[in-house]
Design an enzyme around this catalytic site. Structure first.
Site, PDB file in Angstrom:
ATOM      1  N   CYS A  97      -9.339 -10.893 -15.501  1.00  0.00           N
ATOM      2  CA  CYS A  97      -9.935  -9.845 -14.663  1.00  0.00           C
ATOM      3  C   CYS A  97     -11.086 -10.415 -13.837  1.00  0.00           C
ATOM      4  CB  CYS A  97     -10.385  -8.667 -15.511  1.00  0.00           C
ATOM      5  SG  CYS A  97     -11.520  -9.118 -16.810  1.00  0.00           S
ATOM      6  N   CYS A 120       0.844  -1.188   0.000  1.00  0.00           N
ATOM      7  CA  CYS A 120       0.000   0.000   0.000  1.00  0.00           C
ATOM      8  C   CYS A 120       0.885   1.245   0.000  1.00  0.00           C
ATOM      9  CB  CYS A 120      -0.920   0.032   1.211  1.00  0.00           C
ATOM     10  SG  CYS A 120      -1.762   1.623   1.291  1.00  0.00           S
ATOM     11  N   CYS A 136     -16.662  11.509  -9.231  1.00  0.00           N
ATOM     12  CA  CYS A 136     -16.512  10.130  -8.788  1.00  0.00           C
ATOM     13  C   CYS A 136     -15.045   9.916  -8.432  1.00  0.00           C
ATOM     14  CB  CYS A 136     -16.930   9.211  -9.937  1.00  0.00           C
ATOM     15  SG  CYS A 136     -16.387   7.516  -9.734  1.00  0.00           S
TER      16      CYS A 136
END
Ligand code: SAH
Length: 382
Positions: free
Chosen positions: A337, A11, A88
């Site tokens: 995916c 991260c 968004c």
């Protein structure tokens, strides 16, 4: 648990944010991949995105009416009711702004949103596709009829407010369908496509061609996939489900010959233009169903050393997998995916003596439940 710690290492914000949920999201995705796929081969730690916000380069807004007001955004889950969206967190911010400007312009040009129930109205959707490396921007106005009144003035006003737009297309979709783009299009401004750069090559992308939605993360996925392909420069490589030819063209520098197959003829035209544009000559593309194509190829004299496959969310087919194994490549690199269809397909490979060695999950779609995986599959020595 160590595994969780490992994924948190990826991260990018772990030291700074002190409590955001990105690392938690990453470990959740990694756990899901493990639960579905650990039985096939070793699962590596998930590779997090360095930019988990505003990464999405393809934005589609549906247009509608609510209380007499023009609105644009996404469909409410499992319905076709438009929810108005102004911004968004995952979408490219340039796209959000352009859609907002188009909504305002529609009001002043008296362009009505199309109504699915009555069939009245004109504007169905707006799609914006942005390139991350070149900053080119494509706008597609999807209309229910070929006539867009005042289109010249509309385009002029739009370009004035959003000079970053490099091409504008009208896509005509007269069908009652949930497909966004129509069968016909009119070029209203610019070249009709955008170009982006991935792994040092330049790619042309037309309105209907697939292109990865998160290019920064895609570069890492492609590099890893090509590394796992183990190319030495002597191999014949099949790039199956190749889209505009990205993976095959990038890998072509390290292979003797590359063959690309893709169902969408528009994407194949882009792929051929991309080969010429980048001066790559050891590659050829075919517009065909990947399974049917490989079935023919596997019955010919052509030897395939490596297969790279990147099917849509629905995964591959038994026909493709059967033919892939019949062609006896040393390695198969499967870019997926959807871990569910990947699990189904790996099982088919396993039954045919092709074993999964390792699986690397990538967070290609931050802030969504989706996760991308690369699986390395090798022929078991018998
Ligand atoms: N490898 C490309 C595209 C991956 S998306 C990239 O990374 O950009 C999957 C692609 O498979 C899409 O371009 C889609 O048009 C194509 N496709 C879907 N069904 C297919 C089939 N049956 N045969 C061949 N290609 C197919």
């Amino acid at each position: 648990m160590r595994r969780t710690e490992k994924s948190e290492v990826n991260c990018p914000y772990r030291k700074k944010c002190g409590g955001c949920q990105y690392s938690e999201q990453l470990s959740r995705k990694e756990r899901r991949v493990r639960a579905l796929l650990a039985g096939f081969g070793e699962i590596r730690p998930i590779v997090g995105a360095s930019e988990p916000l505003h990464y999405r380069n393809k934005v589609t807004a549906s247009f509608g009416f609510r209380n007499g007001k023009l609105i644009s955004g996404v469909y409410e889950r499992a319905t076709h009711r438009v929810v108005n969206i102004d911004r968004c967190f995952i979408q490219d911010e340039r796209a959000d702004r352009i859609i907002h400007v188009i909504r305002e312009l529609c009001i002043s040009f008296r362009i009505k949103a199309y109504d699915e129930d009555s069939g009245f109205g004109l504007l169905r959707h707006v799609m914006v596709r942005t390139a991350h490396a070149t900053a080119e921007v494509m706008v597609i106005l999807v209309t229910a009829s070929p006539i867009l009144p005042g289109s010249r003035n509309f385009v002029e006003a739009l370009r004035k407010k959003c000079p970053e737009i490099t091409t504008i297309i009208q896509s005509i979709n007269t069908q009652r369908t949930s497909m966004v783009l129509g069968q016909r299009e009119k070029l209203l401004y610019g070249r009709g496509y955008i170009e982006d750069v991935l792994c040092g090559l330049r790619f042309r992308i037309s309105s209907g061609s697939f292109y990865q939605v998160n290019p920064a993360q895609t570069e890492r996925i492609y590099e890893k996939a090509i590394e796992l392909a183990g190319l030495s420069g002597r191999e014949t490589l099949l790039d199956a489900y190749c889209g505009v030819g990205t993976i095959g063209l990038i890998a072509s520098r390290r292979a003797k010959e590359v063959i690309g197959v893709e169902l969408n003829a528009e994407a194949v035209r882009d792929a051929e233009a991309n080969a010429r544009r980048n001066g790559i000559e050891n590659i050829s593309f075919y517009a065909n169903d990947a399974g049917a194509f490989l079935d023919d190829l596997s019955r010919s004299d052509k030897k395939l050393d490596v297969i790279l496959m990147d099917p849509p969310r629905t995964g591959s087919t038994v026909e493709f997998i059967e033919s892939a194994c019949r062609a006896k490549p040393e390695r198969i690199v499967y870019v997926s995916c959807n871990p569910e269809t990947l699990a189904r397909d790996l099982k088919e490979f396993k039954r045919r003596n092709y074993k999964t060695r390792e699986i690397i999950p990538f967070d290609n779609f931050p802030l969504t439940v989706h996760v991308e995986c690369i699986a390395l599959i090798q022929r078991a020595k018998s």
